[in-house]
Design a protein around this motif. Structure first.
Motif, PDB file in Angstrom:
ATOM      1  N   TRP A  93      -7.292  -6.265   0.049  1.00  0.00           N
ATOM      2  CA  TRP A  93      -6.950  -5.246  -0.944  1.00  0.00           C
ATOM      3  C   TRP A  93      -6.582  -3.938  -0.257  1.00  0.00           C
ATOM      4  CZ3 TRP A  93      -9.906  -0.798  -0.917  1.00  0.00           C
ATOM      5  CH2 TRP A  93      -9.536   0.175  -1.856  1.00  0.00           C
ATOM      6  N   GLY A  94      -7.351  -3.565   0.778  1.00  0.00           N
ATOM      7  CA  GLY A  94      -7.165  -2.294   1.442  1.00  0.00           C
ATOM      8  C   GLY A  94      -5.790  -2.125   2.051  1.00  0.00           C
ATOM      9  N   ARG A  95      -5.243  -3.186   2.620  1.00  0.00           N
ATOM     10  CA  ARG A  95      -3.913  -3.093   3.226  1.00  0.00           C
ATOM     11  C   ARG A  95      -2.856  -2.740   2.184  1.00  0.00           C
ATOM     12  NH1 ARG A  95      -6.262  -7.135   6.636  1.00  0.00           N
ATOM     13  NH2 ARG A  95      -5.778  -8.817   5.166  1.00  0.00           N
ATOM     14  N   LYS A  96      -2.973  -3.312   0.996  1.00  0.00           N
ATOM     15  CA  LYS A  96      -2.027  -3.003  -0.082  1.00  0.00           C
ATOM     16  C   LYS A  96      -2.234  -1.582  -0.594  1.00  0.00           C
ATOM     17  CE  LYS A  96      -1.932  -7.828  -1.648  1.00  0.00           C
ATOM     18  NZ  LYS A  96      -2.265  -8.763  -2.766  1.00  0.00           N
ATOM     19  N   ARG A  97      -3.492  -1.189  -0.734  1.00  0.00           N
ATOM     20  CA  ARG A  97      -3.792   0.144  -1.257  1.00  0.00           C
ATOM     21  C   ARG A  97      -3.321   1.229  -0.303  1.00  0.00           C
ATOM     22  NH1 ARG A  97      -4.023   3.663  -4.805  1.00  0.00           N
ATOM     23  NH2 ARG A  97      -5.937   4.218  -5.917  1.00  0.00           N
ATOM     24  N   LEU A  98      -3.420   0.999   0.996  1.00  0.00           N
ATOM     25  CA  LEU A  98      -2.950   1.971   1.973  1.00  0.00           C
ATOM     26  C   LEU A  98      -1.450   2.193   1.847  1.00  0.00           C
ATOM     27  CD1 LEU A  98      -5.026   0.878   5.098  1.00  0.00           C
ATOM     28  CD2 LEU A  98      -5.270   3.026   3.830  1.00  0.00           C
ATOM     29  N   ARG A  99      -0.702   1.127   1.606  1.00  0.00           N
ATOM     30  CA  ARG A  99       0.736   1.270   1.436  1.00  0.00           C
ATOM     31  C   ARG A  99       1.047   2.090   0.184  1.00  0.00           C
ATOM     32  NH1 ARG A  99       0.603  -4.141   3.381  1.00  0.00           N
ATOM     33  NH2 ARG A  99       0.711  -4.993   1.254  1.00  0.00           N
ATOM     34  N   GLU A 100       0.269   1.883  -0.875  1.00  0.00           N
ATOM     35  CA  GLU A 100       0.467   2.664  -2.094  1.00  0.00           C
ATOM     36  C   GLU A 100       0.195   4.143  -1.851  1.00  0.00           C
ATOM     37  OE1 GLU A 100      -2.149   1.017  -4.960  1.00  0.00           O
ATOM     38  OE2 GLU A 100      -1.082  -0.893  -5.141  1.00  0.00           O
ATOM     39  N   LEU A 101      -0.855   4.429  -1.088  1.00  0.00           N
ATOM     40  CA  LEU A 101      -1.244   5.820  -0.850  1.00  0.00           C
ATOM     41  C   LEU A 101      -0.269   6.561   0.060  1.00  0.00           C
ATOM     42  CD1 LEU A 101      -5.115   5.391  -0.472  1.00  0.00           C
ATOM     43  CD2 LEU A 101      -3.875   6.388  -2.406  1.00  0.00           C
ATOM     44  N   GLU A 102       0.557   5.828   0.785  1.00  0.00           N
ATOM     45  CA  GLU A 102       1.553   6.480   1.643  1.00  0.00           C
ATOM     46  C   GLU A 102       2.498   7.353   0.820  1.00  0.00           C
ATOM     47  OE1 GLU A 102       3.481   3.346   3.711  1.00  0.00           O
ATOM     48  OE2 GLU A 102       1.833   3.028   5.139  1.00  0.00           O
ATOM     49  N   GLY A 103       2.714   6.973  -0.438  1.00  0.00           N
ATOM     50  CA  GLY A 103       3.630   7.725  -1.284  1.00  0.00           C
ATOM     51  C   GLY A 103       2.981   8.847  -2.072  1.00  0.00           C
ATOM     52  N   LYS A 104       1.705   9.093  -1.845  1.00  0.00           N
ATOM     53  CA  LYS A 104       0.987  10.110  -2.613  1.00  0.00           C
ATOM     54  C   LYS A 104       0.955  11.480  -1.933  1.00  0.00           C
ATOM     55  CE  LYS A 104      -0.320   7.341  -5.960  1.00  0.00           C
ATOM     56  NZ  LYS A 104       0.155   7.542  -7.359  1.00  0.00           N
ATOM     57  N   MET A 147     -10.587   1.775   7.591  1.00  0.00           N
ATOM     58  CA  MET A 147      -9.183   1.394   7.439  1.00  0.00           C
ATOM     59  C   MET A 147      -8.325   2.621   7.138  1.00  0.00           C
ATOM     60  SD  MET A 147      -9.429  -2.144   5.211  1.00  0.00           S
ATOM     61  CE  MET A 147      -7.647  -2.448   5.323  1.00  0.00           C
ATOM     62  N   PHE A 148      -8.833   3.472   6.258  1.00  0.00           N
ATOM     63  CA  PHE A 148      -8.074   4.657   5.882  1.00  0.00           C
ATOM     64  C   PHE A 148      -7.911   5.597   7.079  1.00  0.00           C
ATOM     65  CE2 PHE A 148      -7.298   8.854   4.261  1.00  0.00           C
ATOM     66  CZ  PHE A 148      -6.456   8.653   3.178  1.00  0.00           C
ATOM     67  N   ARG A 149      -8.995   5.832   7.802  1.00  0.00           N
ATOM     68  CA  ARG A 149      -8.948   6.730   8.964  1.00  0.00           C
ATOM     69  C   ARG A 149      -7.962   6.220  10.011  1.00  0.00           C
ATOM     70  NH1 ARG A 149     -14.285   6.422  12.083  1.00  0.00           N
ATOM     71  NH2 ARG A 149     -13.294   4.421  12.531  1.00  0.00           N
ATOM     72  N   ASP A 150      -7.937   4.911  10.241  1.00  0.00           N
ATOM     73  CA  ASP A 150      -7.023   4.350  11.235  1.00  0.00           C
ATOM     74  C   ASP A 150      -5.568   4.435  10.773  1.00  0.00           C
ATOM     75  OD1 ASP A 150      -9.226   3.756  12.763  1.00  0.00           O
ATOM     76  OD2 ASP A 150      -9.291   1.639  12.195  1.00  0.00           O
ATOM     77  N   HIS A 151      -5.345   4.315   9.464  1.00  0.00           N
ATOM     78  CA  HIS A 151      -3.988   4.327   8.925  1.00  0.00           C
ATOM     79  C   HIS A 151      -3.436   5.744   8.826  1.00  0.00           C
ATOM     80  CE1 HIS A 151      -0.737   2.151   6.862  1.00  0.00           C
ATOM     81  NE2 HIS A 151      -0.646   3.215   6.057  1.00  0.00           N
TER      82      HIS A 151
END
Length: 318
Positions: free
Chosen positions: A86-97, A137-141
């Motif tokens: 789930w986290g990998r998909k959510r990180l991609r979504e947050l890139e646009g925020k 995951m978030f910190r690394d991304h």
């Protein structure tokens, strides 16, 4: 409100939503009310969003300090893969925020940023060195984003530092979006000089040299190096000694205008601040008064004197 709110990621439970494992929340009034007037929160609850129910079995981190998993407390189900997928998909979504920071829920095995407990699978050994699966995951991304936990925001120095970093990052993001040139970088740096100095004098000197020699560099490489140094400097906490250095530096701009009484009054206030009797806002307010009274184009633009809205009531405990 007339000001543009800054987008900030946040653990959903801190906003008062009943998403915790026990069906409750961890509403933080300072985050929701005082900061909420200036931040546009993007809530994330990794446990619920990855498909876990409310209420649900509590979880913890199990394993070794360098290799641990997210495990349900009683049934011992491994939820690491579910959350990471789930986290990998959510990180991609947050890139646009266009997030300019993130506030995590402390101690959480999914969202804790610092000192989350890791339990040995067998035995009683516990390490307080973990990071929640989602937080890691978030910190690394997003390695450049200002990150903090709710509990640490109750420490005045850490709170001040985090919010300063968020506002600096927002200004940098606005600057970068304009695809401006070297002259605009000089202007950005000039306005942040004293703020940087209040955090790290050595990096401040290095950044000045970097910008001064910037025309010799590839511009994109220059921006990358500058941003790295900027964010590195801002992670250093301001101290009374550092602030006094900056305050005295600013005072020097008025040595020809100030009356002897004005100078004496400011030095007395500075001494009271040095001894911890006055907060930082007192000498800063007086310097802002001098700027308005005598005028100084350089100081009028310095973010150090107004790093964030006064309504946030910061610099009153540091």
């Amino acid at each position: 409100m007339s000001h543009e709110k800054i987008p900030l990621g946040i653990s959903t439970c801190l906003l008062g939503y009943n998403v915790r494992y026990n069906g409750g929340h961890k509403k933080d009034r300072f985050i929701l009310q005082t900061l909420g007037d200036y931040f546009d929160y993007v809530p994330v609850c990794p446990e619920v969003e990855c498909g876990m129910p409310i209420p649900r079995e509590s979880m913890r981190l199990e394993g070794e300090p360098d290799d641990y998993r997210l495990i349900t407390h009683k049934t011992k189900e491994d939820k690491t893969g579910q959350m990471r997928e789930w986290g990998r998909k959510r990180l991609r979504e947050l890139e646009g925020k266009d997030l300019c920071g993130y506030i995590f829920k402390s101690k959480s095995p999914s969202s804790g940023l610092f000192r989350v407990k890791i339990y040995a699978p067998e035995g009683h050994h516990v390490w307080n060195t973990g990071t929640g699966i989602w937080a890691g995951m978030f910190r690394d991304h997003f390695p450049l984003l200002p990150l903090e936990e709710d509990g640490r925001l109750h420490d005045p120095a850490l709170r001040e530092n985090f919010i300063e970093r968020v506002f600096v990052f927002k200004r940098w993001r606005d600057f970068a979006k304009k695809k401006t040139g070297y002259g605009e970088l000089v202007e950005f740096h000039t306005r942040h000089k004293l703020l940087i100095m209040s955090h790290d004098v050595e990096v401040y000197r290095r950044m000045g040299k970097l910008v001064a020699e910037g025309r010799k560099r590839n511009f994109e490489e220059l921006l990358d190096e500058y941003l790295g140094m900027l964010l590195s400097s801002m992670t250093k906490l301001g101290t009374i000694r550092k602030h006094i250095n900056v305050l005295q530096h600013i005072l020097g701009y008025f040595k020809k205008q100030l009356s002897s009484d004005e100078k004496q009054e400011f030095l007395q206030i500075l001494d009271q601040y040095r001894q911890g009797h006055f907060p930082l806002i007192v000498p800063v307010t007086m310097l802002n008064h001098f700027v308005r009274k005598y005028g100084n184009e350089y100081l009028e633009k310095q973010w150090y004197l107004n790093p964030h809205p006064t309504e946030m009531k910061l610099r009153t405990h540091v």
